[in-house]
Motif scaffolding. Structure first.
Motif, PDB file in Angstrom:
ATOM      1  N   GLY A 157       0.789  -1.225   0.000  1.00  0.00           N
ATOM      2  CA  GLY A 157       0.000   0.000   0.000  1.00  0.00           C
ATOM      3  C   GLY A 157       0.814   1.265   0.000  1.00  0.00           C
ATOM      4  N   LEU A 158       2.075   1.195  -0.408  1.00  0.00           N
ATOM      5  CA  LEU A 158       2.952   2.366  -0.419  1.00  0.00           C
ATOM      6  C   LEU A 158       3.569   2.553  -1.796  1.00  0.00           C
ATOM      7  N   VAL A 159       3.490   3.778  -2.308  1.00  0.00           N
ATOM      8  CA  VAL A 159       4.197   4.123  -3.539  1.00  0.00           C
ATOM      9  C   VAL A 159       5.157   5.263  -3.217  1.00  0.00           C
ATOM     10  N   THR A 160       6.411   5.104  -3.641  1.00  0.00           N
ATOM     11  CA  THR A 160       7.424   6.138  -3.431  1.00  0.00           C
ATOM     12  C   THR A 160       8.073   6.489  -4.757  1.00  0.00           C
ATOM     13  N   SER A 161       8.603   7.701  -4.806  1.00  0.00           N
ATOM     14  CA  SER A 161       9.257   8.192  -6.011  1.00  0.00           C
ATOM     15  C   SER A 161      10.427   9.089  -5.619  1.00  0.00           C
ATOM     16  N   ARG A 162      11.334   9.336  -6.578  1.00  0.00           N
ATOM     17  CA  ARG A 162      12.581  10.016  -6.248  1.00  0.00           C
ATOM     18  C   ARG A 162      12.540  11.539  -6.300  1.00  0.00           C
ATOM     19  N   LYS A 163      11.946  12.095  -7.375  1.00  0.00           N
ATOM     20  CA  LYS A 163      12.155  13.527  -7.629  1.00  0.00           C
ATOM     21  C   LYS A 163      11.106  14.063  -8.594  1.00  0.00           C
ATOM     22  N   PRO A 164      11.065  15.386  -8.763  1.00  0.00           N
ATOM     23  CA  PRO A 164      10.081  15.979  -9.662  1.00  0.00           C
ATOM     24  C   PRO A 164      10.077  15.401 -11.081  1.00  0.00           C
ATOM     25  N   ALA A 165      11.213  15.050 -11.618  1.00  0.00           N
ATOM     26  CA  ALA A 165      11.257  14.497 -12.976  1.00  0.00           C
ATOM     27  C   ALA A 165      10.493  13.180 -13.082  1.00  0.00           C
ATOM     28  N   ASP A 166      10.287  12.503 -11.955  1.00  0.00           N
ATOM     29  CA  ASP A 166       9.578  11.221 -11.935  1.00  0.00           C
ATOM     30  C   ASP A 166       8.067  11.374 -11.777  1.00  0.00           C
ATOM     31  N   ILE A 167       7.577  12.603 -11.664  1.00  0.00           N
ATOM     32  CA  ILE A 167       6.165  12.824 -11.359  1.00  0.00           C
ATOM     33  C   ILE A 167       5.199  12.168 -12.348  1.00  0.00           C
ATOM     34  N   PRO A 168       5.427  12.172 -13.658  1.00  0.00           N
ATOM     35  CA  PRO A 168       4.461  11.483 -14.533  1.00  0.00           C
ATOM     36  C   PRO A 168       4.275  10.006 -14.159  1.00  0.00           C
ATOM     37  N   ALA A 169       5.360   9.288 -13.926  1.00  0.00           N
ATOM     38  CA  ALA A 169       5.260   7.874 -13.531  1.00  0.00           C
ATOM     39  C   ALA A 169       4.676   7.754 -12.120  1.00  0.00           C
ATOM     40  N   TYR A 170       5.063   8.647 -11.242  1.00  0.00           N
ATOM     41  CA  TYR A 170       4.545   8.672  -9.867  1.00  0.00           C
ATOM     42  C   TYR A 170       3.030   8.867  -9.876  1.00  0.00           C
ATOM     43  N   ASN A 171       2.556   9.832 -10.654  1.00  0.00           N
ATOM     44  CA  ASN A 171       1.114  10.081 -10.710  1.00  0.00           C
ATOM     45  C   ASN A 171       0.351   8.848 -11.193  1.00  0.00           C
ATOM     46  N   ARG A 172       0.868   8.177 -12.204  1.00  0.00           N
ATOM     47  CA  ARG A 172       0.199   6.963 -12.697  1.00  0.00           C
ATOM     48  C   ARG A 172       0.108   5.915 -11.593  1.00  0.00           C
ATOM     49  N   ALA A 173       1.214   5.728 -10.860  1.00  0.00           N
ATOM     50  CA  ALA A 173       1.232   4.729  -9.785  1.00  0.00           C
ATOM     51  C   ALA A 173       0.323   5.142  -8.626  1.00  0.00           C
ATOM     52  N   VAL A 174       0.292   6.439  -8.308  1.00  0.00           N
ATOM     53  CA  VAL A 174      -0.570   6.927  -7.227  1.00  0.00           C
ATOM     54  C   VAL A 174      -2.033   6.681  -7.583  1.00  0.00           C
ATOM     55  N   LEU A 175      -2.434   7.022  -8.816  1.00  0.00           N
ATOM     56  CA  LEU A 175      -3.824   6.820  -9.220  1.00  0.00           C
ATOM     57  C   LEU A 175      -4.204   5.346  -9.172  1.00  0.00           C
ATOM     58  N   GLU A 176      -3.307   4.492  -9.612  1.00  0.00           N
ATOM     59  CA  GLU A 176      -3.595   3.050  -9.595  1.00  0.00           C
ATOM     60  C   GLU A 176      -3.713   2.539  -8.158  1.00  0.00           C
ATOM     61  N   LEU A 177      -2.762   2.908  -7.300  1.00  0.00           N
ATOM     62  CA  LEU A 177      -2.792   2.444  -5.914  1.00  0.00           C
ATOM     63  C   LEU A 177      -3.998   3.004  -5.175  1.00  0.00           C
ATOM     64  N   PHE A 178      -4.228   4.305  -5.306  1.00  0.00           N
ATOM     65  CA  PHE A 178      -5.347   4.919  -4.601  1.00  0.00           C
ATOM     66  C   PHE A 178      -6.683   4.405  -5.143  1.00  0.00           C
ATOM     67  N   GLY A 179      -6.703   4.040  -6.414  1.00  0.00           N
ATOM     68  CA  GLY A 179      -7.909   3.457  -6.995  1.00  0.00           C
ATOM     69  C   GLY A 179      -8.292   2.156  -6.321  1.00  0.00           C
ATOM     70  N   SER A 180      -7.292   1.453  -5.796  1.00  0.00           N
ATOM     71  CA  SER A 180      -7.576   0.198  -5.098  1.00  0.00           C
ATOM     72  C   SER A 180      -8.262   0.448  -3.759  1.00  0.00           C
ATOM     73  N   ALA A 181      -8.216   1.700  -3.296  1.00  0.00           N
ATOM     74  CA  ALA A 181      -8.857   2.045  -2.011  1.00  0.00           C
ATOM     75  C   ALA A 181     -10.073   2.928  -2.238  1.00  0.00           C
ATOM     76  N   ARG A 182     -10.588   2.870  -3.448  1.00  0.00           N
ATOM     77  CA  ARG A 182     -11.741   3.713  -3.797  1.00  0.00           C
ATOM     78  C   ARG A 182     -12.802   3.618  -2.716  1.00  0.00           C
ATOM     79  N   ALA A 183     -13.275   4.752  -2.307  1.00  0.00           N
ATOM     80  CA  ALA A 183     -14.296   4.801  -1.256  1.00  0.00           C
ATOM     81  C   ALA A 183     -15.587   4.179  -1.762  1.00  0.00           C
ATOM     82  N   GLU A 184     -16.299   3.571  -0.858  1.00  0.00           N
ATOM     83  CA  GLU A 184     -17.620   3.047  -1.199  1.00  0.00           C
ATOM     84  C   GLU A 184     -18.501   4.214  -1.599  1.00  0.00           C
TER      85      GLU A 184
END
Length: 191
Positions: A157-184
């Motif tokens: 349940g944790l996604v980590t990233s290194r730096k601002p240049a990684d934000i596009p990949a980070y955002n994709r991973a955040v949306l996917e991970l957070f989507g798994s916790a979608r609120a009822e």
């Protein structure tokens, strides 16, 4: 990212002065566009001031004081980096308790750059695979994590990233991970 729908997901973004501006604004924009409800939570009242790479950046209104924020009211946590922000947060018992509560409840957490300092302080790094700004490598290893030099690392349940240049990949991973916790879906209430 347009195919991710996070309608109803409540995300706390824990910050204080000195967070790296783009590490908050870009993930927040992606989450908001996907339908999540993001709220800036801070130990500071009123406004927080961002750091914009080499100097102070914009000021943002705090949505909820840390003292009033309840982890159980949120589905996920976003921890922007910068140096000043997490270095301050990791010294505040209320901030660490807030972060720890998300891990204890098994809720997803995303952190970038120096943000993992608060994860270390919350005792949630041990046994995890993580990445961060390179200067945190030894801190994470000393806390029992396996540090990887990759743009994004997802460990449970944790996604980590290194730096601002990684934000596009980070955002994709955040949306996917957070989507798994979608609120009822919540019933609409009369106002």
């Amino acid at each position: 990212m347009a195919n991710e729908t996070l309608d109803g997901l409540k995300v706390a973004i824990l910050v204080t002065d000195g967070f790296e501006q783009v590490e908050m604004t870009e993930p927040r924009k992606a989450l908001d566009e996907a339908g999540a409800k993001t709220r800036l939570v801070s130990p500071k009242d009123g406004n927080v001031k961002a750091w914009d790479f080499t100097d102070w950046g914009e000021t943002f209104p705090v949505d909820l004081a840390l003292g009033e924020a309840r982890p159980e009211d949120f589905d996920a946590l976003l921890l922007p980096g910068g140096v000043i922000n997490p270095d301050t947060l990791r010294t505040l018992p209320d901030a660490i308790a807030f972060v720890k509560a998300f891990f204890d409840a098994g809720k997803p957490v995303a952190s970038i750059c120096h943000g993992p300092w608060t994860i270390i302080e919350a005792g949630a790094a041990r046994g995890r695979r993580m990445t961060s700004w390179p200067s945190l490598k030894t801190d994470l290893q000393n806390a029992g994590a396996t540090w990887l030099d990759e743009e994004v690392v997802v460990d449970g349940g944790l996604v980590t990233s290194r730096k601002p240049a990684d934000i596009p990949a980070y955002n994709r991973a955040v949306l996917e991970l957070f989507g798994s916790a979608r609120a009822e879906p919540r019933e609409a209430t009369a106002e």
